[in-house]
Structure formats: C-alpha cells, structure tokens
Write a protein that holds these residues in place. Sequence first.
Motif, mmCIF file in Angstrom:
data_model
loop_
_atom_site.group_PDB
_atom_site.id
_atom_site.type_symbol
_atom_site.label_atom_id
_atom_site.label_comp_id
_atom_site.label_asym_id
_atom_site.label_seq_id
_atom_site.Cartn_x
_atom_site.Cartn_y
_atom_site.Cartn_z
ATOM 1 N N ASP A 147 2.986 -33.245 49.677
ATOM 2 C CA ASP A 147 2.776 -32.379 50.827
ATOM 3 C C ASP A 147 1.650 -31.557 50.521
ATOM 4 O OD1 ASP A 147 3.240 -30.409 52.782
ATOM 5 O OD2 ASP A 147 5.298 -29.931 52.208
ATOM 6 N N SER A 149 0.351 -29.660 53.179
ATOM 7 C CA SER A 149 0.210 -28.857 54.602
ATOM 8 C C SER A 149 0.359 -27.307 54.431
ATOM 9 C CB SER A 149 1.066 -29.353 55.475
ATOM 10 O OG SER A 149 2.617 -29.000 54.945
ATOM 11 N N ARG A 169 3.014 -30.717 45.715
ATOM 12 C CA ARG A 169 3.035 -29.871 46.863
ATOM 13 C C ARG A 169 1.888 -28.779 46.606
ATOM 14 N NH1 ARG A 169 8.336 -26.497 48.555
ATOM 15 N NH2 ARG A 169 7.092 -26.355 50.220
#
Length: 249
Positions: A147, A149, A169
Amino acid sequence: MEWRDEGIILGTRKHGETSAILEVMTRAHGRHLGLVRGGRSRKQQPVLQPGNRVDLLWRARLDEHLGTFQAEAIEMNAARLIDSAVAVYGLQTMATHLRLLPERDAHGALYETLAVMIAHLDDADAAGELVARFELLILDELGFGLDLSQCAATGSRQDLAYVSPKSGRAVSRAAGAPWHDKMLALPAFLQRSGPSADQAALEDAFRLTGFFFSRHVYEPRGLEPPDARAGFLAALRRHHAAGKAIAGE
C-alpha cells in the motif's frame, strides 16, 4: 476440449525428436502449457520464440491434459528483443514471476501489462521502471500487495519516502524519520506523480520488491531469487554505467 486465445510466449522446451512444449501467458486462460507437434522445425522455430505474440488453438481430450497447441504469429518481437541484454533478462525475469502464479488461472490485467512492456522492453532507459512496476503487480496478484497510497502513521499522501518492512505500507518522511535506518526507501517514480527513475532510484525499487518477494514468496516456498533477475539488474547497471561514460561523468 478446445479453445482459441491470444498469448505471449514465455518459453519452450524440447519434447522428443521433433516437438516442443510451449509455455504461454494467455489473455483469458492464464499461463498455459501445450505440446506443439513439429515445434522444432525450421518453419516453427522462429515463431515459437519468447516475446512473440501468437494466436493459439488448444485441444485436448480432457481439460486436465497437457493438450496440443497450434500457434500462428501475430507479432514477432523476439528478433527485436534479442539484441538487448536488458530486454532478454527482463523478459526472463517476468516469465519467472508469472510462474509463481497457479497455472491456468486467468490474469487478464497481467497479460495486457506484459504486452505493453514487451513493446518497450528494448528501451533500456524505460525497462527498469517497467519491470519494477511489474513486480509490484505480481506481489499484488499473489496477495502480498504493498500500500503505497498514503502514510500508514498519519494518512498523509504527501512526501512519502519509506515503506514499513513489517506492514508493507508507505510512511511519510517526517513520520518515518526516527526509524529511517530500519525502513525501506520508497522511490518517487513508484508513486503516480513520481519523476523518471535514475539508477539509485531503481536500486531502491528492486531492493523494496526483492525484500517482499523473499519474505512472502521465496522463503516460504523454499525458493532462491531467480538468476534472471540478478542478470537483469546487472545489465541495467552496465547500461547506466555506459551512459555515464559517454556523457563524461
């Protein structure tokens, strides 16, 4: 059993005196193998080369059988790719990654991505970014997607500089600063608005994907990282070194 589909050739191996077993990534039937009778003939060999896009007819008595392929050329890419070590190793690397997926499972998006990449794989300046992004897609398809983002700590989408090795992440520069020596670098080009990658950014990208491949895929399956990937990275380094020498840097 019979179907027709479009595929990109990943590899072949000899079978008997005259035939070959063809491995392809297809649009609708995933990675698939089949026997090509007479596949080692002078007529067939140029068609059955890695990177070529072919029209396929597969037949078998039962669905679980190996079956036979009839293959006709749609796009002959191999002759263009063979002159570039970056392209050859890049294609081999992607084929190795695709073999991590279950055979015959459809992955239409991966097929389309592979087709686009092959069109640009002989551009060594673009190949590194393309293969790094492909590795992220493979991790995602395997269920271990990263992830990238937003920041795992703050939710911010700005100035993302690290990836947590524990969670996979993204982490912002400010939030990750106290643990920067334990974090994995996140190259800007892996983010949608990121600039083109230089060699240092590519090294960071492949260190990032390599870490999660080792943790989630290679080590649990008792596998070693593919030799083709090491060859691809070495070819990229030679290309960038040659570019610097020409530029007088």
